[in-house]
Design a protein around this motif. Structure first.
Motif, PDB file in Angstrom:
ATOM      1  N   LYS A 122      -0.230 -33.326  12.226  1.00  0.00           N
ATOM      2  CA  LYS A 122       0.675 -33.461  11.086  1.00  0.00           C
ATOM      3  C   LYS A 122       0.980 -34.931  10.821  1.00  0.00           C
ATOM      4  CE  LYS A 122       5.159 -32.162   9.138  1.00  0.00           C
ATOM      5  NZ  LYS A 122       4.659 -32.277   7.789  1.00  0.00           N
ATOM      6  N   SER A 123       1.242 -35.668  11.872  1.00  0.00           N
ATOM      7  CA  SER A 123       1.542 -37.090  11.727  1.00  0.00           C
ATOM      8  C   SER A 123       0.355 -37.846  11.125  1.00  0.00           C
ATOM      9  CB  SER A 123       1.909 -37.668  13.088  1.00  0.00           C
ATOM     10  OG  SER A 123       2.158 -39.035  12.994  1.00  0.00           O
ATOM     11  N   SER A 124      -0.847 -37.543  11.594  1.00  0.00           N
ATOM     12  CA  SER A 124      -2.052 -38.199  11.087  1.00  0.00           C
ATOM     13  C   SER A 124      -2.301 -37.831   9.624  1.00  0.00           C
ATOM     14  CB  SER A 124      -3.248 -37.813  11.948  1.00  0.00           C
ATOM     15  OG  SER A 124      -4.419 -38.436  11.482  1.00  0.00           O
ATOM     16  N   LEU A 125      -2.193 -36.551   9.299  1.00  0.00           N
ATOM     17  CA  LEU A 125      -2.412 -36.083   7.928  1.00  0.00           C
ATOM     18  C   LEU A 125      -1.362 -36.649   6.985  1.00  0.00           C
ATOM     19  CD1 LEU A 125      -4.075 -34.269   6.030  1.00  0.00           C
ATOM     20  CD2 LEU A 125      -2.581 -32.370   6.692  1.00  0.00           C
ATOM     21  N   ASP A 126      -0.090 -36.595   7.391  1.00  0.00           N
ATOM     22  CA  ASP A 126       0.978 -37.129   6.549  1.00  0.00           C
ATOM     23  C   ASP A 126       0.852 -38.644   6.383  1.00  0.00           C
ATOM     24  OD1 ASP A 126       2.052 -34.640   6.058  1.00  0.00           O
ATOM     25  OD2 ASP A 126       3.746 -34.879   7.425  1.00  0.00           O
ATOM     26  N   GLY A 127       0.417 -39.335   7.439  1.00  0.00           N
ATOM     27  CA  GLY A 127       0.196 -40.779   7.339  1.00  0.00           C
ATOM     28  C   GLY A 127      -0.896 -41.100   6.336  1.00  0.00           C
ATOM     29  N   LEU A 143       4.743 -18.263   4.378  1.00  0.00           N
ATOM     30  CA  LEU A 143       3.654 -19.082   4.904  1.00  0.00           C
ATOM     31  C   LEU A 143       4.153 -20.067   5.960  1.00  0.00           C
ATOM     32  CD1 LEU A 143       1.423 -19.808   1.775  1.00  0.00           C
ATOM     33  CD2 LEU A 143       0.973 -18.256   3.690  1.00  0.00           C
ATOM     34  N   GLU A 144       5.373 -20.568   5.788  1.00  0.00           N
ATOM     35  CA  GLU A 144       5.923 -21.508   6.776  1.00  0.00           C
ATOM     36  C   GLU A 144       6.166 -20.836   8.123  1.00  0.00           C
ATOM     37  OE1 GLU A 144       8.207 -25.197   5.088  1.00  0.00           O
ATOM     38  OE2 GLU A 144       8.989 -23.368   4.138  1.00  0.00           O
ATOM     39  N   ASP A 145       6.286 -19.515   8.138  1.00  0.00           N
ATOM     40  CA  ASP A 145       6.388 -18.792   9.404  1.00  0.00           C
ATOM     41  C   ASP A 145       5.044 -18.771  10.138  1.00  0.00           C
ATOM     42  OD1 ASP A 145       9.070 -18.200   9.095  1.00  0.00           O
ATOM     43  OD2 ASP A 145       8.707 -16.174   8.314  1.00  0.00           O
ATOM     44  N   GLN A 146       3.953 -18.890   9.375  1.00  0.00           N
ATOM     45  CA  GLN A 146       2.610 -18.773   9.946  1.00  0.00           C
ATOM     46  C   GLN A 146       1.895 -20.102  10.152  1.00  0.00           C
ATOM     47  OE1 GLN A 146       0.247 -15.887   7.683  1.00  0.00           O
ATOM     48  NE2 GLN A 146       2.153 -15.170   6.782  1.00  0.00           N
ATOM     49  N   PHE A 147       2.251 -21.124   9.356  1.00  0.00           N
ATOM     50  CA  PHE A 147       1.528 -22.393   9.356  1.00  0.00           C
ATOM     51  C   PHE A 147       2.492 -23.565   9.335  1.00  0.00           C
ATOM     52  CE2 PHE A 147      -1.093 -19.284   7.120  1.00  0.00           C
ATOM     53  CZ  PHE A 147      -2.300 -19.400   7.785  1.00  0.00           C
ATOM     54  N   ASP A 148       2.016 -24.707   9.814  1.00  0.00           N
ATOM     55  CA  ASP A 148       2.685 -25.970   9.549  1.00  0.00           C
ATOM     56  C   ASP A 148       2.058 -26.516   8.271  1.00  0.00           C
ATOM     57  OD1 ASP A 148       4.384 -25.899  11.712  1.00  0.00           O
ATOM     58  OD2 ASP A 148       3.069 -27.076  13.009  1.00  0.00           O
ATOM     59  N   PHE A 149       2.780 -27.404   7.598  1.00  0.00           N
ATOM     60  CA  PHE A 149       2.309 -27.955   6.330  1.00  0.00           C
ATOM     61  C   PHE A 149       2.399 -29.472   6.327  1.00  0.00           C
ATOM     62  CE2 PHE A 149       2.985 -23.665   4.902  1.00  0.00           C
ATOM     63  CZ  PHE A 149       2.103 -23.498   3.847  1.00  0.00           C
ATOM     64  N   SER A 150       1.513 -30.075   5.552  1.00  0.00           N
ATOM     65  CA  SER A 150       1.600 -31.510   5.283  1.00  0.00           C
ATOM     66  C   SER A 150       2.787 -31.753   4.370  1.00  0.00           C
ATOM     67  CB  SER A 150       0.330 -31.979   4.560  1.00  0.00           C
ATOM     68  OG  SER A 150       0.307 -31.462   3.220  1.00  0.00           O
ATOM     69  N   ALA A 151       3.045 -33.015   4.122  1.00  0.00           N
ATOM     70  CA  ALA A 151       3.984 -33.374   3.068  1.00  0.00           C
ATOM     71  C   ALA A 151       3.401 -32.847   1.748  1.00  0.00           C
ATOM     72  CB  ALA A 151       4.148 -34.890   3.008  1.00  0.00           C
ATOM     73  N   ILE A 176      -0.588 -28.822   2.264  1.00  0.00           N
ATOM     74  CA  ILE A 176      -1.786 -28.450   3.006  1.00  0.00           C
ATOM     75  C   ILE A 176      -1.397 -27.709   4.288  1.00  0.00           C
ATOM     76  CG2 ILE A 176      -3.854 -29.333   4.152  1.00  0.00           C
ATOM     77  CD1 ILE A 176      -3.532 -31.861   2.313  1.00  0.00           C
ATOM     78  N   PRO A 177      -1.758 -26.420   4.400  1.00  0.00           N
ATOM     79  CA  PRO A 177      -1.449 -25.673   5.624  1.00  0.00           C
ATOM     80  C   PRO A 177      -2.474 -25.942   6.727  1.00  0.00           C
ATOM     81  CG  PRO A 177      -2.519 -24.228   4.059  1.00  0.00           C
ATOM     82  CD  PRO A 177      -2.373 -25.566   3.382  1.00  0.00           C
ATOM     83  N   PHE A 178      -1.973 -25.881   7.979  1.00  0.00           N
ATOM     84  CA  PHE A 178      -2.820 -25.984   9.160  1.00  0.00           C
ATOM     85  C   PHE A 178      -2.132 -25.230  10.296  1.00  0.00           C
ATOM     86  CE2 PHE A 178      -0.169 -29.708   8.785  1.00  0.00           C
ATOM     87  CZ  PHE A 178       0.414 -29.843  10.036  1.00  0.00           C
ATOM     88  N   GLN A 179      -2.846 -25.042  11.409  1.00  0.00           N
ATOM     89  CA  GLN A 179      -2.317 -24.268  12.529  1.00  0.00           C
ATOM     90  C   GLN A 179      -0.997 -24.836  13.029  1.00  0.00           C
ATOM     91  OE1 GLN A 179      -5.438 -24.396  15.479  1.00  0.00           O
ATOM     92  NE2 GLN A 179      -5.993 -22.274  15.079  1.00  0.00           N
TER      93      GLN A 179
END
Length: 164
Positions: A130-135, A102-110, A120-123
């Protein structure tokens, strides 16, 4: 014909492949589109017609922290991650563990829950999102709301409070 260096910097922006950062789309809409299956208590499920559960409440908190409203879309496993990949949904909050595949296909939150390790996966390619979600996740973790949510839904389980 001469091109100035400034024009060369603008060419990628004119490309049909150029895309806005996901956080810009979310902010423009004022809404975080969250995909989930709504069939796995206590993570996410329906009580009558109302969505509820740990991940529903977490999604509401994260959207509020990001200063947008949450919009939950009930879908199935076959549509969820492909929908995130194509931008149909912004994220999937559906007890998804990070895997190498999955990490090959998506970025993830903390990580928001340990054992199992959930995130949490996202594009891919959206560092500002990522910064906003992780914050948002960090604020919810740091002020105790994530721990309280975990205790509410998992009867004293504090696995959700550990940082990545």
């Amino acid at each position: 014909m001469r091109f100035s260096p400034g024009l060369l910097l603008l060419l990628p922006l004119l490309s049909p492949l150029a895309h806005a950062e996901l956080i810009d789309d979310v902010n423009d809409r004022g809404e975080l589109r969250i995909a989930l299956e709504a069939n796995t208590p206590p993570y996410n499920f329906k009580e009558g017609d109302k969505l509820t559960g740990f991940e529903v409440e977490l999604g509401e908190l994260l959207a509020k922290e990001m200063d947008v409203r949450s919009s939950f879309i009930t879908t199935d496993e076959a549509d969820m991650l492909p929908g995130v990949a194509t931008g149909k949904y912004d994220v999937a909050i559906n007890h998804i563990a990070k895997t190498a595949e999955l990490e090959d296909q998506f970025d993830f939150s903390a990580v928001y829950h340990e054992k199992p390790e959930l995130a949490i996966p996202f594009q891919k390619g959206n560092p500002a999102f990522k910064s906003s979600l992780d914050g948002a996740l960090k604020r919810v973790r740091d002020d105790g709301r994530l721990k309280a949510l975990s205790q509410k839904w998992f009867e004293g389980d504090t696995a959700a409070v550990k940082a990545e």
